[in-house]
Design an enzyme around this catalytic site. Structure first.
Site, PDB file in Angstrom:
ATOM      1  N   LEU A 102      41.281  10.183 -32.032  1.00  0.00           N
ATOM      2  CA  LEU A 102      40.202   9.767 -31.144  1.00  0.00           C
ATOM      3  C   LEU A 102      40.722   8.606 -30.312  1.00  0.00           C
ATOM      4  CD1 LEU A 102      37.079   9.777 -33.528  1.00  0.00           C
ATOM      5  CD2 LEU A 102      37.704  11.510 -31.852  1.00  0.00           C
ATOM      6  N   ASP A 103      40.378   8.576 -29.027  1.00  0.00           N
ATOM      7  CA  ASP A 103      40.805   7.480 -28.168  1.00  0.00           C
ATOM      8  C   ASP A 103      40.329   6.141 -28.730  1.00  0.00           C
ATOM      9  OD1 ASP A 103      41.872   9.362 -26.465  1.00  0.00           O
ATOM     10  OD2 ASP A 103      40.090   9.422 -25.183  1.00  0.00           O
ATOM     11  N   ILE A 104      40.970   5.068 -28.320  1.00  0.00           N
ATOM     12  CA  ILE A 104      40.628   3.743 -28.835  1.00  0.00           C
ATOM     13  C   ILE A 104      39.169   3.384 -28.550  1.00  0.00           C
ATOM     14  CG2 ILE A 104      41.407   2.540 -26.741  1.00  0.00           C
ATOM     15  CD1 ILE A 104      42.440   0.292 -28.635  1.00  0.00           C
TER      16      ILE A 104
END
Length: 242
Positions: A102-104
């Protein structure tokens, strides 16, 4: 397997801490006190007791994390906290890793395990494992966007597989939308790029499910839990050792 390796992987501490347990005669193997870390055991059949509590060997472990923003989906990083920093010592000793990423700035469901074949199966493009996201969007999404998602949005570097867009709320006053998006692939920034291709912008993104695993509302941001027996059974569809 060496006894000290078994004890470390059971979450009893580092090798040096485990040696202290052995030195203090707190470890029993098949009813007898053992003090040597080098003792060879059969982790599947031998009875290992520590302070009167029997230990069961786990080859694979599974963690379901509600990933918060600001944490990256990696095992090490010099600049940011990683998802592994949120878990317990057993997770680190077992060398778990995130299944996908998952993106930051994306939050929500993330599975972590040390089961490589399961991770490969869940991420394989041939499997078409569905992933459900909920997004807050700047802009009003409409029926035309639903149809674009269903037909497969063409981006600069690839054409997305058909996806499902469900509009939960469209507020004309604030010109914002709340939507759910179901994908069967997971390329870099894909949800954000698909929404952007429709002329809108994702302002918040949460993953709610991946395959048979769902995010429980009682699991707060940053919290984790082990998979339940029922959840493990649901992963049997991937036909790998669990």
């Amino acid at each position: 397997m060496r006894l000290d390796k078994f004890l470390v992987e059971s979450g009893l501490g580092s090798r040096s801490q485990v040696k202290q347990l052995l030195k203090k005669r707190q470890v029993w193997v098949n009813g007898a006190v053992v003090t040597s870390a080098k003792t060879q055991i059969d982790e599947q059949s031998d009875q290992i007791m520590v302070d009167g509590q029997e230990l069961k060997y786990e080859k694979f472990v599974y963690y379901l994390l509600n990933k918060p923003k600001g944490v990256i989906s990696a095992t090490t990083d010099d600049q940011h906290r990683t998802v592994l920093d949120l878990l317990d010592d057993t997770a680190r000793q077992k060398e778990v890793f995130p299944v996908g990423r998952l993106d930051i700035d994306t939050h929500g469901l993330l599975l972590l395990t040390n089961n490589g074949p399961l991770s490969h199966a869940m991420l394989s493009p041939k499997r078409h494992v569905p992933k459900l996201y909920q997004a807050q969007v700047a802009g009003l999404m409409d029926q035309a966007d639903i149809e674009r998602f269903e037909s497969g949005i063409e981006l600069k570097d690839f054409t997305c597989q058909p996806a499902q867009l469900k509009i939960l709320e469209a507020d004309e006053t604030t010109e914002t939308s709340r939507v759910q998006i179901t994908l069967s692939e997971g390329k870099f920034h894909q949800v954000k790029r698909m929404v952007l291709a429709c002329g809108k912008e994702v302002t918040d993104l949460q993953r709610l499910s991946m395959g048979p695993l769902q995010l429980n509302e009682s699991l707060e941001l940053g919290q984790w839990r082990r998979l339940t027996k029922e959840e493990l059974q649901s992963l049997e569809i991937f036909q790998v050792e669990l």
